[in-house]
Scaffold this motif. Structure first.
Motif, PDB file in Angstrom:
ATOM      1  N   HIS A  88     -16.585 -23.647   6.865  1.00  0.00           N
ATOM      2  CA  HIS A  88     -15.251 -24.018   6.390  1.00  0.00           C
ATOM      3  C   HIS A  88     -14.321 -24.433   7.525  1.00  0.00           C
ATOM      4  O   HIS A  88     -13.218 -23.894   7.686  1.00  0.00           O
ATOM      5  CB  HIS A  88     -14.614 -22.867   5.604  1.00  0.00           C
ATOM      6  CG  HIS A  88     -15.246 -22.623   4.292  1.00  0.00           C
ATOM      7  ND1 HIS A  88     -15.148 -23.500   3.242  1.00  0.00           N
ATOM      8  CD2 HIS A  88     -16.046 -21.614   3.863  1.00  0.00           C
ATOM      9  CE1 HIS A  88     -15.820 -23.025   2.202  1.00  0.00           C
ATOM     10  NE2 HIS A  88     -16.377 -21.891   2.553  1.00  0.00           N
ATOM     11  N   MET A 102     -19.690 -27.173   9.115  1.00  0.00           N
ATOM     12  CA  MET A 102     -19.170 -27.589   7.799  1.00  0.00           C
ATOM     13  C   MET A 102     -17.736 -28.088   7.973  1.00  0.00           C
ATOM     14  O   MET A 102     -16.858 -27.329   8.374  1.00  0.00           O
ATOM     15  CB  MET A 102     -19.170 -26.439   6.797  1.00  0.00           C
ATOM     16  CG  MET A 102     -18.585 -26.890   5.459  1.00  0.00           C
ATOM     17  SD  MET A 102     -17.949 -25.544   4.461  1.00  0.00           S
ATOM     18  CE  MET A 102     -17.451 -26.456   2.999  1.00  0.00           C
ATOM     19  N   ASP A 115     -14.671 -28.934   5.942  1.00  0.00           N
ATOM     20  CA  ASP A 115     -14.207 -28.652   4.581  1.00  0.00           C
ATOM     21  C   ASP A 115     -12.875 -29.362   4.348  1.00  0.00           C
ATOM     22  O   ASP A 115     -11.819 -28.861   4.711  1.00  0.00           O
ATOM     23  CB  ASP A 115     -14.050 -27.152   4.346  1.00  0.00           C
ATOM     24  CG  ASP A 115     -13.692 -26.856   2.898  1.00  0.00           C
ATOM     25  OD1 ASP A 115     -13.604 -25.669   2.530  1.00  0.00           O
ATOM     26  OD2 ASP A 115     -13.493 -27.824   2.120  1.00  0.00           O
ATOM     27  N   SER A 118     -12.471 -30.525   1.144  1.00  0.00           N
ATOM     28  CA  SER A 118     -12.665 -30.691  -0.306  1.00  0.00           C
ATOM     29  C   SER A 118     -11.373 -30.495  -1.100  1.00  0.00           C
ATOM     30  O   SER A 118     -11.276 -30.900  -2.243  1.00  0.00           O
ATOM     31  CB  SER A 118     -13.714 -29.686  -0.811  1.00  0.00           C
ATOM     32  OG  SER A 118     -13.215 -28.364  -0.609  1.00  0.00           O
ATOM     33  N   GLU A 161     -18.168 -30.987   1.776  1.00  0.00           N
ATOM     34  CA  GLU A 161     -18.009 -30.365   0.444  1.00  0.00           C
ATOM     35  C   GLU A 161     -17.318 -31.312  -0.519  1.00  0.00           C
ATOM     36  O   GLU A 161     -16.319 -31.966  -0.169  1.00  0.00           O
ATOM     37  CB  GLU A 161     -17.188 -29.075   0.564  1.00  0.00           C
ATOM     38  CG  GLU A 161     -17.064 -28.305  -0.749  1.00  0.00           C
ATOM     39  CD  GLU A 161     -16.319 -26.986  -0.589  1.00  0.00           C
ATOM     40  OE1 GLU A 161     -15.652 -26.771   0.426  1.00  0.00           O
ATOM     41  OE2 GLU A 161     -16.416 -26.160  -1.511  1.00  0.00           O
ATOM     42  N   GLU A 203     -11.111 -19.047   0.698  1.00  0.00           N
ATOM     43  CA  GLU A 203     -12.128 -19.336   1.709  1.00  0.00           C
ATOM     44  C   GLU A 203     -11.416 -19.506   3.039  1.00  0.00           C
ATOM     45  O   GLU A 203     -10.629 -20.431   3.205  1.00  0.00           O
ATOM     46  CB  GLU A 203     -12.933 -20.583   1.344  1.00  0.00           C
ATOM     47  CG  GLU A 203     -12.123 -21.793   1.003  1.00  0.00           C
ATOM     48  CD  GLU A 203     -12.988 -22.938   0.505  1.00  0.00           C
ATOM     49  OE1 GLU A 203     -13.777 -22.707  -0.425  1.00  0.00           O
ATOM     50  OE2 GLU A 203     -12.877 -24.025   1.065  1.00  0.00           O
TER      51      GLU A 203
HETATM   52 ZN    ZN Z   1     -13.938 -25.650   0.417  1.00  0.00          ZN
END
Ligand code: ZN
Ligand code: 13P
Ligand code: G3H
Ligand code: ZN
Length: 330
Positions: free
Chosen positions: A93, A113, A115, A117, A147, A155
């Protein structure tokens, strides 16, 4: 074995896609859970993917995330060298491009990752693609997870009040335009304390996403976030549809605290004086006959019990996810 980079991790995901298993991607923020996880995976001849969120890196680095990544990275490397399994690290994240660039320059993570999103689709595409391009420009040996869709729960420090399921056709466009190596999808799971029986899980949607990607020549490993509340059979159903990475954080956080709580509750008077004794903590109880019991309050006592419990829990989870017996490096 030292912990490995993105190119080796990609081979593990190839096996996972082919053989239908998944890696339990396990968040850490301190060394006891980390050591328990590696021990548990080794007991079952499974490779392991550890995860550090931005918040965990900041915590581990005394509020400096780069220091936290370097400290935990060195710790992981030292412990991984004691075992024969493959040990990997994913940065979970992530949203700070400066920190992401530092991660690539340090060469510590196996994957990252990005993130975005919670941003509108085009912004998510742009930011995710920017990280993929950064990887290519730096020739960094890392995989990039992005994502699409949003799951409920907190998160790291992003609160999502409602879920937005991943759209299969949009997933094709997203993977195609970003070039991400893994795709985190929203199919009904939730971050944090959740009960599988209350989740509206959509394995059918996971299957549709995978098939739609495959129809366009994209067999991208899929990622399931928020799996601590998901029950074994629910998880195994998801694993049949291209899910290769299953994220768990909350379950381990609970097991850490519950293990210590049980120890201290059962031996409370070894730590806290009986109520009828006026014991002065500042003098370290100099003016009373009562004394705390070092055989209980020594942090290593709880620490070792936490490591054992986390190892037991993770070993069982590798059987559920099917990664047990599939280490490529043992
Ligand atoms: Zn997310
Ligand atoms: O998704 C996660 C880490 O990215 C963890 O999910 P849980 O909160 O269900 O453990
Ligand atoms: O979903 C998992 C979280 O993003 C990890 O964040 P945390 O380290 O604050 O639990
Ligand atoms: Zn997550």
């Amino acid at each position: 074995m030292p912990f490995y980079g993105g190119s080796e991790l990609a081979t593990v995901y190839d096996d996972a896609l082919t053989e239908g298993f998944g890696l339990i991607a396990s968040n850490i923020a301190e060394p006891n859970i980390m050591m328990g996880l590696i021990e548990g995976a080794a007991r079952k001849d499974s490779d392991i993917l550890l995860q550090l969120s931005g918040g965990a890196s900041t915590f581990a680095g005394n509020e400096d995330p780069v220091d936290g990544l370097q400290a935990m990275g060195a710790y992981i490397e030292a412990i991984a060298d004691q075992y024969d399994i493959g040990v990997f690290l994913n940065m979970d994240h992530q949203s700070d491009l400066g920190f992401i660039e530092a991660q690539m320059d340090l060469g510590i993570p196996s994957s990252i990752m990005i993130d975005a999103s919670h941003e509108p689709f085009e912004e998510n595409v742009a930011r995710s693609r920017e990280v993929v391009e950064m990887k290519k420009d730096k020739d960094a040996d890392v995989l990039i997870e992005a994502e699409l869709g949003q799951i409920k729960g907190v998160e790291d420090n992003i609160e999502a009040a409602e879920a937005f399921y991943t759209d299969p056709e949009q997933a094709v466009e997203f993977v195609d335009r970003t070039g991400c190596d893994l795709l985190a999808i929203s199919v009904g799971t939730q971050h944090g304390v959740a009960k599988g029986k209350n989740l509206e899980l959509r394995p059918d949607l996971a299957q549709e996403i995978r098939q739609t990607l495959r129809d366009h020549g994209l067999d991208t490993p899929l990622v399931l976030h928020g799996s601590s509340g998901v029950q074994p059979r629910q998880l195994q159903e998801m694993l049949q549809h291209g899910i290769c990475k299953v994220n768990k954080d909350t379950r381990y956080q609970y097991e850490y605290t519950r293990t210590a709580f049980d120890l201290y509750r059962d031996d409370g008077t070894a730590i806290v004086p009986p109520e009828d004794i006026d014991a002065n903590r500042e003098t370290f109880f100099n003016d009373t006959e009562w004394s705390p019991n070092k055989d209980i309050f020594d942090p290593r006592v709880a620490g070792r019990q936490i490591r054992d419990r986390i190892a037991d829990v993770h070993a069982e989870l590798t059987e559920v996810s099917g990664s047990a017996g599939h280490s490529r490096f043992a």
